[in-house]
Design a protein around this motif. Sequence first.
Motif, PDB file in Angstrom:
ATOM      1  N   GLY A  24      14.528  51.293 -76.589  1.00  0.00           N
ATOM      2  CA  GLY A  24      15.978  51.267 -76.735  1.00  0.00           C
ATOM      3  C   GLY A  24      16.732  51.753 -75.516  1.00  0.00           C
ATOM      4  O   GLY A  24      16.174  51.997 -74.447  1.00  0.00           O
ATOM      5  N   ALA A  25      18.020  51.912 -75.687  1.00  0.00           N
ATOM      6  CA  ALA A  25      18.916  52.318 -74.603  1.00  0.00           C
ATOM      7  C   ALA A  25      18.747  53.803 -74.290  1.00  0.00           C
ATOM      8  O   ALA A  25      18.370  54.596 -75.156  1.00  0.00           O
ATOM      9  N   PRO A  26      19.027  54.189 -73.044  1.00  0.00           N
ATOM     10  CA  PRO A  26      18.860  55.601 -72.676  1.00  0.00           C
ATOM     11  C   PRO A  26      19.947  56.501 -73.266  1.00  0.00           C
ATOM     12  O   PRO A  26      21.125  56.135 -73.302  1.00  0.00           O
ATOM     13  N   ALA A  27      19.525  57.666 -73.715  1.00  0.00           N
ATOM     14  CA  ALA A  27      20.450  58.719 -74.138  1.00  0.00           C
ATOM     15  C   ALA A  27      20.949  59.446 -72.894  1.00  0.00           C
ATOM     16  O   ALA A  27      20.483  59.195 -71.774  1.00  0.00           O
ATOM     17  N   PRO A  28      21.890  60.365 -73.045  1.00  0.00           N
ATOM     18  CA  PRO A  28      22.327  61.150 -71.884  1.00  0.00           C
ATOM     19  C   PRO A  28      21.140  61.802 -71.179  1.00  0.00           C
ATOM     20  O   PRO A  28      20.256  62.381 -71.818  1.00  0.00           O
ATOM     21  N   GLY A  29      21.104  61.708 -69.858  1.00  0.00           N
ATOM     22  CA  GLY A  29      20.033  62.298 -69.067  1.00  0.00           C
ATOM     23  C   GLY A  29      18.790  61.440 -68.957  1.00  0.00           C
ATOM     24  O   GLY A  29      17.831  61.818 -68.277  1.00  0.00           O
ATOM     25  N   GLY A  72      21.506  56.602 -68.565  1.00  0.00           N
ATOM     26  CA  GLY A  72      22.302  57.292 -69.560  1.00  0.00           C
ATOM     27  C   GLY A  72      23.398  58.126 -68.924  1.00  0.00           C
ATOM     28  O   GLY A  72      23.431  58.340 -67.702  1.00  0.00           O
ATOM     29  N   ALA A  73      24.274  58.628 -69.767  1.00  0.00           N
ATOM     30  CA  ALA A  73      25.372  59.468 -69.299  1.00  0.00           C
ATOM     31  C   ALA A  73      24.850  60.677 -68.538  1.00  0.00           C
ATOM     32  O   ALA A  73      23.859  61.302 -68.934  1.00  0.00           O
ATOM     33  N   PRO A 118       5.635  47.366 -71.261  1.00  0.00           N
ATOM     34  CA  PRO A 118       6.652  46.779 -70.377  1.00  0.00           C
ATOM     35  C   PRO A 118       7.915  47.610 -70.177  1.00  0.00           C
ATOM     36  O   PRO A 118       8.596  47.437 -69.160  1.00  0.00           O
ATOM     37  N   TYR A 119       8.279  48.479 -71.126  1.00  0.00           N
ATOM     38  CA  TYR A 119       9.529  49.239 -71.007  1.00  0.00           C
ATOM     39  C   TYR A 119       9.331  50.672 -71.506  1.00  0.00           C
ATOM     40  O   TYR A 119       8.609  50.909 -72.485  1.00  0.00           O
ATOM     41  N   VAL A 120       9.990  51.603 -70.843  1.00  0.00           N
ATOM     42  CA  VAL A 120      10.048  52.979 -71.319  1.00  0.00           C
ATOM     43  C   VAL A 120      11.471  53.484 -71.176  1.00  0.00           C
ATOM     44  O   VAL A 120      12.224  53.036 -70.298  1.00  0.00           O
ATOM     45  N   THR A 121      11.840  54.417 -72.024  1.00  0.00           N
ATOM     46  CA  THR A 121      13.081  55.170 -71.875  1.00  0.00           C
ATOM     47  C   THR A 121      12.692  56.637 -71.870  1.00  0.00           C
ATOM     48  O   THR A 121      12.198  57.158 -72.875  1.00  0.00           O
ATOM     49  N   ARG A 122      12.871  57.285 -70.739  1.00  0.00           N
ATOM     50  CA  ARG A 122      12.417  58.659 -70.552  1.00  0.00           C
ATOM     51  C   ARG A 122      13.497  59.457 -69.827  1.00  0.00           C
ATOM     52  O   ARG A 122      14.433  58.894 -69.245  1.00  0.00           O
TER      53      ARG A 122
END
Length: 337
Positions: A24-29, A72-73, A118-122
């Motif tokens: 999914g989309a990145p959270a703040p930071g 992200g923000a 294929p994708y990461v959100t970290r």
Amino acid sequence: MKAFTVRTPGGLDKLEIGDIADPGAPAPGQIRVAIHATSLNFHDFLVASGLIPTEDGRVLMSDGAGVVEAVGAGVTEFKRGDHVVSCFFPQWHNGAAFPAVSNFALTPGDGVDGFALPYVTRDANAFTHAPQGWSHTEAATITTAGLTAWRGLVVDGKLKAGDSVLVLGTGGVSISALQIAKAMGASVIVTSSSDDKLEHARALGADATINYREQENWGDKVLELTDGRGVDHVIEVGGPGTLAQSITAVRVGGHIALIGVLTGRAGEVPTAALMAKQARLQGLIVGSRRNQQDYVEALNQTGIRPIIDSTFDFEQLPEAFHLQERGGHFGKICVEW
């Protein structure tokens, strides 16, 4: 999306491609990264083969390189389109090692999911910029092998021009160490059981080579090559089966970076010989994010490019591990998609 995972109790026949949720989309930071490449390390092999236990269904691979897709923000260090590479210890930002990095509880591909997907959100701090102009496959060699060599020689070893370095073998850490040492004006001795690999090492700038199958007491040969003085630095990747010879090879007051356990995880240490040499024997596991940023800057300045032995497609990850298991590679084995 598809990811390569290992099923407990592990084993190269237990690797499988399965579906996992998109992060999914990145959270703040945080940042979202499209991963394009990874590289194989001995640590990855231990996890994949079950020699280091991990959670059932763990996504493999500690190294990941790719492109930032969203930020992200509050993230100012990265922007969409930046090429980035992962950090082995994402929680270790700077300074001396601390208790949380004494194990692999938060290391991708071991205690947490890795980069065979294929994708990461970290968290943004889990990445650094990749070297300028490098392919994703090249950048994927930095996280573990390259940074380990950099820390062993430069951060901890304080390598300087004119120093002498002994490098054991021709795997990813060792070849990175050879390249770093030569770029910084040091002389390098390389060991291997393969004359072909030693010839390749000489082509990369090795000043001397030793076939350890032909020269069983290769520590004495190192002393001979250094006029009895010994080397300033040893990149020790073997462990208990090679440490005694490394102690013989190091100079009085020299530095041994104990990096690998290729010959086992426990064994006798010739403490009297180590004391007589008054050498510094330092165990280390990779390095901090700040170390990685400094290493990337050095790569940008020196023009070093990694030596990649073989590249496999994503679906061929098990075949890549089998090549690693056979030990016929020179430099890094990579996987890209």
